[in-house]
Design an enzyme around this catalytic site. Sequence first.
Site, short mmCIF file in Angstrom:
data_model
loop_
_atom_site.label_atom_id
_atom_site.label_comp_id
_atom_site.label_asym_id
_atom_site.label_seq_id
_atom_site.Cartn_x
_atom_site.Cartn_y
_atom_site.Cartn_z
N ASN A 48 0.78 -1.43 -0.06
CA ASN A 48 -0.08 0.03 -0.05
C ASN A 48 0.81 1.28 -0.12
O ASN A 48 2.10 1.10 0.06
CB ASN A 48 -1.05 0.06 1.11
CG ASN A 48 -0.31 0.08 2.48
OD1 ASN A 48 0.27 1.14 2.80
ND2 ASN A 48 -0.66 -0.82 3.59
N CYS A 56 2.70 -9.80 3.64
CA CYS A 56 3.32 -10.84 3.08
C CYS A 56 2.59 -12.03 2.37
O CYS A 56 1.67 -12.14 3.14
CB CYS A 56 4.64 -11.32 3.88
SG CYS A 56 5.78 -10.16 4.21
N GLU A 58 3.21 -15.21 2.57
CA GLU A 58 2.78 -16.16 3.72
C GLU A 58 1.87 -15.47 4.68
O GLU A 58 0.98 -16.71 5.20
CB GLU A 58 4.34 -16.45 4.37
CG GLU A 58 5.17 -16.90 3.47
CD GLU A 58 6.12 -15.46 2.90
OE1 GLU A 58 7.24 -15.74 2.66
OE2 GLU A 58 5.54 -14.37 2.58
#
Length: 144
Positions: A48, A56, A58
């Site tokens: 952003n 992330c 993950e």
Amino acid sequence: MDDKMTATLTQKALAARNNAYAPYSRFHVGAALITEDGQVFSGCNVENAAYPEGVCAEAGAISAMVAAGGSRKIASIMVAGKGPAPCLPCGGCRQKIREFATARTCVLVVDEDGALLFKDELHALLPSSFGPENLETGTEGKPA
């Protein structure tokens, strides 16, 4: 993990990578994980304007797993980055994976073409780690 599951995680991580929102770094990452009971979840990085305050890949996959309910034990997680160097999970993501890891949680990394670049247990990336059992909450990872 067998070849079929590796192929599935690779396909899901690459598909998530294609959906990444990375207008600032232009570094797209996807991740896919499989739980001990066989559920597969994926996520991608989302940046952003308040860079680097993004999410992330993950973390996105882990959030999807938690939101879906069911097993919260990651058997394996696949990360798909770009280039010849493995896109290993950052320190924060290593700890996020650890929160839901088993003793044998495997971390795999592929490039943008799906070629395997890295495969090892989480312990190799985060030795002597701190986890929920260190807190002795008695609530199995739920806030006290």
